[in-house]
Design an enzyme around this catalytic site. Structure first.
Site, short mmCIF file in Angstrom:
data_model
loop_
_atom_site.label_atom_id
_atom_site.label_comp_id
_atom_site.label_asym_id
_atom_site.label_seq_id
_atom_site.Cartn_x
_atom_site.Cartn_y
_atom_site.Cartn_z
N GLY A 46 15.86 35.13 21.58
CA GLY A 46 14.77 35.06 22.55
C GLY A 46 13.95 33.83 22.23
O GLY A 46 13.56 33.63 21.06
N ALA A 47 13.68 33.01 23.25
CA ALA A 47 13.11 31.68 23.00
C ALA A 47 11.82 31.68 22.15
O ALA A 47 11.76 30.98 21.14
CB ALA A 47 12.89 30.96 24.33
N GLN A 195 22.00 42.32 25.57
CA GLN A 195 20.56 42.37 25.30
C GLN A 195 19.84 43.38 26.19
O GLN A 195 18.86 43.99 25.78
CB GLN A 195 19.92 40.98 25.52
N ASP A 236 14.33 30.12 28.85
CA ASP A 236 14.59 29.40 27.60
C ASP A 236 14.11 27.96 27.66
O ASP A 236 13.82 27.35 26.64
CB ASP A 236 16.08 29.43 27.25
N ASN A 246 18.00 30.13 31.65
CA ASN A 246 17.80 31.46 31.05
C ASN A 246 19.18 32.06 30.85
O ASN A 246 20.21 31.47 31.18
CB ASN A 246 16.92 32.33 31.97
O1 MRU Z 1 20.68 34.33 23.69
P1 MRU Z 1 19.30 34.92 23.66
O2 MRU Z 1 19.28 36.40 23.49
O3 MRU Z 1 18.40 34.20 22.69
O4 MRU Z 1 18.73 34.63 25.11
C1 MRU Z 1 17.46 35.11 25.45
C2 MRU Z 1 17.06 34.84 26.84
O5 MRU Z 1 17.77 34.26 27.61
C3 MRU Z 1 15.66 35.26 27.23
O6 MRU Z 1 15.62 35.66 28.56
C4 MRU Z 1 14.71 34.08 27.02
O7 MRU Z 1 14.85 33.55 25.74
C5 MRU Z 1 13.29 34.47 27.23
S1 MRU Z 1 12.68 35.55 25.99
C6 MRU Z 1 11.04 35.84 26.24
#
Ligand code: MRU
Length: 355
Positions: A46-47, A195, A236, A246
């Site tokens: 998550g970013a 997720q 992201d 995203n």
């Molecule tokens: O691969 P990930 O689980 O890190 O991807 C996460 C996402 O795409 C989320 O939607 C994004 O980071 C926003 S989190 C507030």
């Protein structure tokens, strides 16, 4: 509140998100290289959470460095920042956090080595607490867009687990509930890392927010039969023109939402803006290991030799996005203007934040 990541004297403690929801295990990462590996291997993801982890990793590396001179600390600091920067390429919050740590380092570089180390630890804790505050503000602004009895579609996990706490897209949902609205969430399972099924459903269940998990290919059906009132996702990286990178699958949802006349919202802090990138075509898309697609929780679901592709993110063009909710207000098209004005801190002061 769910504790995603925490700074302790022993190291950086993280809830291992690979094991959820079956096991809630906190692991301590006691060196910066271990923190980098935790980001790479999705212990934390998550970013915004990746940004916080990188900042804490840098603070940890500097704290543990045996450097006795400024010159050797300079060299080590560069290596530490490089190691953390090379973990995941798409979430810009990672690079934003590294840059912020570098600015602090250079700002206190004339002080003692101990003072430099303490300043870095303090900055990582500030990044952590500012992220929670930003998410609360995103929630306050965003919940105004959520109608009473809303049936809300979300994708991936943009919740407490993806941030320092509270969440972005799920923060908006939480704030709507706190404002007394009844909501029903539809969580896309989000292949291949799941997720949505593993993390979003788990954390919303803890808050007693009604959640129905659907497989990714069901989203269009639920929109078409009138069971979704709005869609909300995190981001992201947001380019200057409002194109949004995203989790893979976001683009399909945005297109389906447009076709079905459903508002499509993105919730993200300003730290997710990348105004130096003009549009989404320039955003680097992470390609992850094919085995994450070939197997589910370690169990093969296709031939081990099957050729697979695994882009972890996609780009949603700005014209599919109804609004972008940030901690400084809500941006509307044309995004080139509204994003820049929010980034420059021109928050609307008339109490009505919508640009
Ligand atoms: O691969 P990930 O689980 O890190 O991807 C996460 C996402 O795409 C989320 O939607 C994004 O980071 C926003 S989190 C507030």
């Amino acid at each position: 509140m769910i504790r995603t990541i925490e700074w302790t004297d022993e190291g950086v403690v993280m809830l291992d998100q690979r094991l959820l929801p079956a096991q809630e295990i906190y692991q301590t990462f006691s060196g910066y290289e271990e923190v980098a590996q935790a980001i790479r291997s999705m212990v934390i993801r998550g970013a915004p959470a990746i940004g916080v982890a990188a900042a804490m990793g840098i603070a940890l590396g500097a704290k543990q460095s045996a450097a006795q001179s400024l010159e050797s600390l300079d060299r080590e600091f560069e290596d530490i920042c490089e190691t953390l920067s090379s973990t995941r390429p798409t979430a810009v919050n990672l690079f934003w956090a590294v840059e912020r740590m570098k600015r602090v380092y250079h700002g206190v570089r004339s002080q003692s080595l101990d003072a430099i180390r303490s300043a870095l630890v303090r900055e990582s804790l500030t990044i952590f607490s500012e992220d929670i505050e930003a998410n609360r503000a995103i929630g306050r602004y965003g919940q105004e867009l959520i109608p009473e009895n809303a049936r809300i579609l979300t994708h991936c996990n943009a919740g407490a687990l993806a941030t320092a706490g509270y969440g972005t897209a799920l923060g908006v949902i939480r704030a709507a509930v706190e404002a007394g609205k009844r909501v029903q969430v539809f969580a896309d399972e989000t292949r291949p890392f799941l997720q949505g099924a593993r993390l979003t459903a788990w954390e919303l269940e803890k808050d007693n927010i009604s959640t129905t998990v659907i497989t990714d290919n069901m989203a269009g059906h639920f929109m078409h039969v009138g069971k979704i009132d709005c869609a909300i996702v995190g981001a992201d990286r947001i380019a200057a023109n409002g194109d949004v990178a995203n989790k893979i699958g976001t683009y399909s949802i945005a297109v389906l939402a447009r076709e079905n006349k459903i508002p499509f919202f993105v919730a993200a802090p300003i730290a997710t803006f990348d105004l130096s990138t003009p549009d989404g075509s320039h955003i680097p898309i992470e390609e992850r290991d094919a085995d994450e697609v070939r197997r589910i929780q370690g169990i093969p679901i296709m031939s081990e030799e099957a050729k697979v592709a695994h882009p972890a993110f996609d780009v949603t063009p700005n014209n599919y996005i109804t609004a972008i909710i940030t901690e400084r207000g809500i941006a509307r098209p044309p995004y080139n203007e509204s994003l820049r004005s929010l980034a420059e801190g021109r928050e609307k002061s008339d109490g009505h934040s919508v640009l």
